[in-house]
Scaffold this active site. Structure first.
Site, PDB file in Angstrom:
ATOM      1  N   PRO A 130       0.812  -1.225   0.000  1.00 20.26           N
ATOM      2  CA  PRO A 130       0.000   0.000   0.000  1.00 20.26           C
ATOM      3  C   PRO A 130       0.844   1.273   0.000  1.00 20.26           C
ATOM      4  O   PRO A 130       0.483   2.259  -0.628  1.00 20.26           O
ATOM      5  CB  PRO A 130      -0.804  -0.114   1.309  1.00 20.26           C
ATOM      6  CG  PRO A 130      -0.874  -1.583   1.580  1.00 20.26           C
ATOM      7  CD  PRO A 130       0.450  -2.130   1.119  1.00 20.26           C
ATOM      8  N   TYR A 131       1.981   1.227   0.700  1.00 19.96           N
ATOM      9  CA  TYR A 131       2.884   2.378   0.725  1.00 19.96           C
ATOM     10  C   TYR A 131       3.483   2.615  -0.663  1.00 19.96           C
ATOM     11  O   TYR A 131       3.513   3.753  -1.156  1.00 19.96           O
ATOM     12  CB  TYR A 131       3.978   2.138   1.771  1.00 19.96           C
ATOM     13  CG  TYR A 131       5.023   3.224   1.831  1.00 19.96           C
ATOM     14  CD1 TYR A 131       4.710   4.476   2.348  1.00 19.96           C
ATOM     15  CD2 TYR A 131       6.319   3.002   1.386  1.00 19.96           C
ATOM     16  CE1 TYR A 131       5.673   5.482   2.403  1.00 19.96           C
ATOM     17  CE2 TYR A 131       7.286   3.993   1.433  1.00 19.96           C
ATOM     18  CZ  TYR A 131       6.958   5.235   1.951  1.00 19.96           C
ATOM     19  OH  TYR A 131       7.903   6.221   2.000  1.00 19.96           O
ATOM     20  N   VAL A 132       3.928   1.551  -1.299  1.00 24.71           N
ATOM     21  CA  VAL A 132       4.508   1.671  -2.641  1.00 24.71           C
ATOM     22  C   VAL A 132       3.452   2.204  -3.619  1.00 24.71           C
ATOM     23  O   VAL A 132       3.733   3.075  -4.448  1.00 24.71           O
ATOM     24  CB  VAL A 132       5.064   0.315  -3.136  1.00 24.71           C
ATOM     25  CG1 VAL A 132       5.655   0.451  -4.536  1.00 24.71           C
ATOM     26  CG2 VAL A 132       6.116  -0.222  -2.168  1.00 24.71           C
ATOM     27  N   LYS A 135       2.883   5.969  -3.075  1.00 18.96           N
ATOM     28  CA  LYS A 135       3.979   6.743  -3.643  1.00 18.96           C
ATOM     29  C   LYS A 135       3.940   6.703  -5.181  1.00 18.96           C
ATOM     30  O   LYS A 135       4.252   7.686  -5.850  1.00 18.96           O
ATOM     31  CB  LYS A 135       5.333   6.228  -3.133  1.00 18.96           C
ATOM     32  CG  LYS A 135       5.529   6.325  -1.611  1.00 18.96           C
ATOM     33  CD  LYS A 135       5.490   7.740  -1.071  1.00 18.96           C
ATOM     34  CE  LYS A 135       6.784   8.506  -1.256  1.00 18.96           C
ATOM     35  NZ  LYS A 135       6.719   9.871  -0.647  1.00 18.96           N
TER      36      LYS A 135
END
Lengths: 216, 216
Positions: A130-132, A135
């Site tokens: 989810p972070y990738v 971003k």
């Protein structure tokens, strides 16, 4: 050159404002969320702007008024709640981009994640993906604008002392890199217009920051 | 007209495949995540395609091969973990959009949230905002393509029996609407090319679905 640092109170942000204030002809405006964070920056002689990144675009645009460049280095980090991942890493970034446009600031430096391409989303662990993705979409949004952007993709960030030496490239193997050196890379990027419209990865290395940034 | 239904096993999806199979000249391909979900659709005479929306674009594009339209009605819902919000509601939607482009499918119907505009993100509760933001970025991505899209913004979804009557418009007050009626609106949208390039809200009302969709 006046630089709005969004996420100034973060670990990269504090190094960055420090370096900017030390540079002749550069000054920082630190965008911070809480009044009690201001003293660190005031002691460095930097301006501060009190804005919550979860607010609307207008207050961010107001903070960006009169600066020459915006650096987005805010981040919920990969280990906060996933609600903050989307609200800060994606939506906060996009609002900052839109705020820069609104304030008429052309130059924008985005501190991204090491690899935000589709393949990296697919190959990430379930908790990191989810972070990738957040971003990824922030980077895509920026690239779709007319801003003079540079996207910096740091390796595994550490709190080690910086060495002033890094390795910069495309498709590097991921390695550690001190946050302090990323802050140096940002300053060097701001000083080097040849970085406009480019994105690159940064890990620890043995080339001086200035030379490495020139090589992009 | 053959329609790929992404999120077929969801509550709207099941109604939708049912209605499509009942329509002369329409047939559904149900995209599902688990083999054990297939029997429901096979009993309706619908094709199935076994794809996990967290997979890469290619398997979704393969599922979209040879269809005339794609409907995205998958959703983690507002109450799942926020990691799924970004991976399904945003990234799953974008991958489906890219898959449609790759498969050469022009028509795309997106089931969105009631209001996905910037103001709605800012005014949402802290727990709901990430879902609204995810849907916002998925809608923005779709509008930035050359696909023949329609974005449907349903009100508060209920499992009540459908009435076949709705209210459609822009800037409506949020009200309840049965999922079954949203499925009818989707079918009517697919039958009505005047809805291409448009987005609209749907709540319970007293106009027939066909007339309401015509009025968009």
């Amino acid at each position: 050159m006046k630089v709005l640092v969004v996420g100034a109170n973060g670990q990269i942000g504090k190094h960055l404002v420090t370096f900017i204030q030390e540079k002749e002809g550069m000054e920082a405006r630190a965008m911070i969320r809480k009044e009690e964070q201001a003293s660190f920056f005031k002691e460095l002689g930097a301006e501060t702007a009190l804005v919550d990144l979860e607010d609307d675009i207008d207050p961010i645009a107001k903070a960006a008024e009169g600066v020459d460049a915006v650096v987005f280095t805010a981040g919920s980090g990969p280990h906060t709640g996933k609600d903050k991942t989307i609200m800060i890493d994606l939506d906060g970034a996009v609002k900052t981009i839109e705020a820069a446009k609104k304030a008429g600031v052309k130059r924008f430096v985005m501190i991204s994640s090491f690899d935000t391409r589709r393949k990296a989303i697919q190959e990430a662990t379930e908790s990191f993906a989810p972070y990738v993705a957040a971003k990824h979409y922030a980077d895509e949004w920026l690239k779709d604008t007319d801003l003079e952007y540079t996207i910096i993709h740091p390796g595994m960030l550490t709190n080690d002392d910086g060495t002033g030496q890094v390795k910069i490239g495309q498709d590097l193997d991921i390695e550690k890199v001190p946050r302090e050196d990323i802050a140096r890379v940002i300053v060097s990027t701001l000083e080097n217009d040849a970085t406009i419209g480019k994105e690159f990865q940064v890990v620890g290395g043995n080339q001086s920051v200035t030379d490495a940034v020139k090589s992009t």
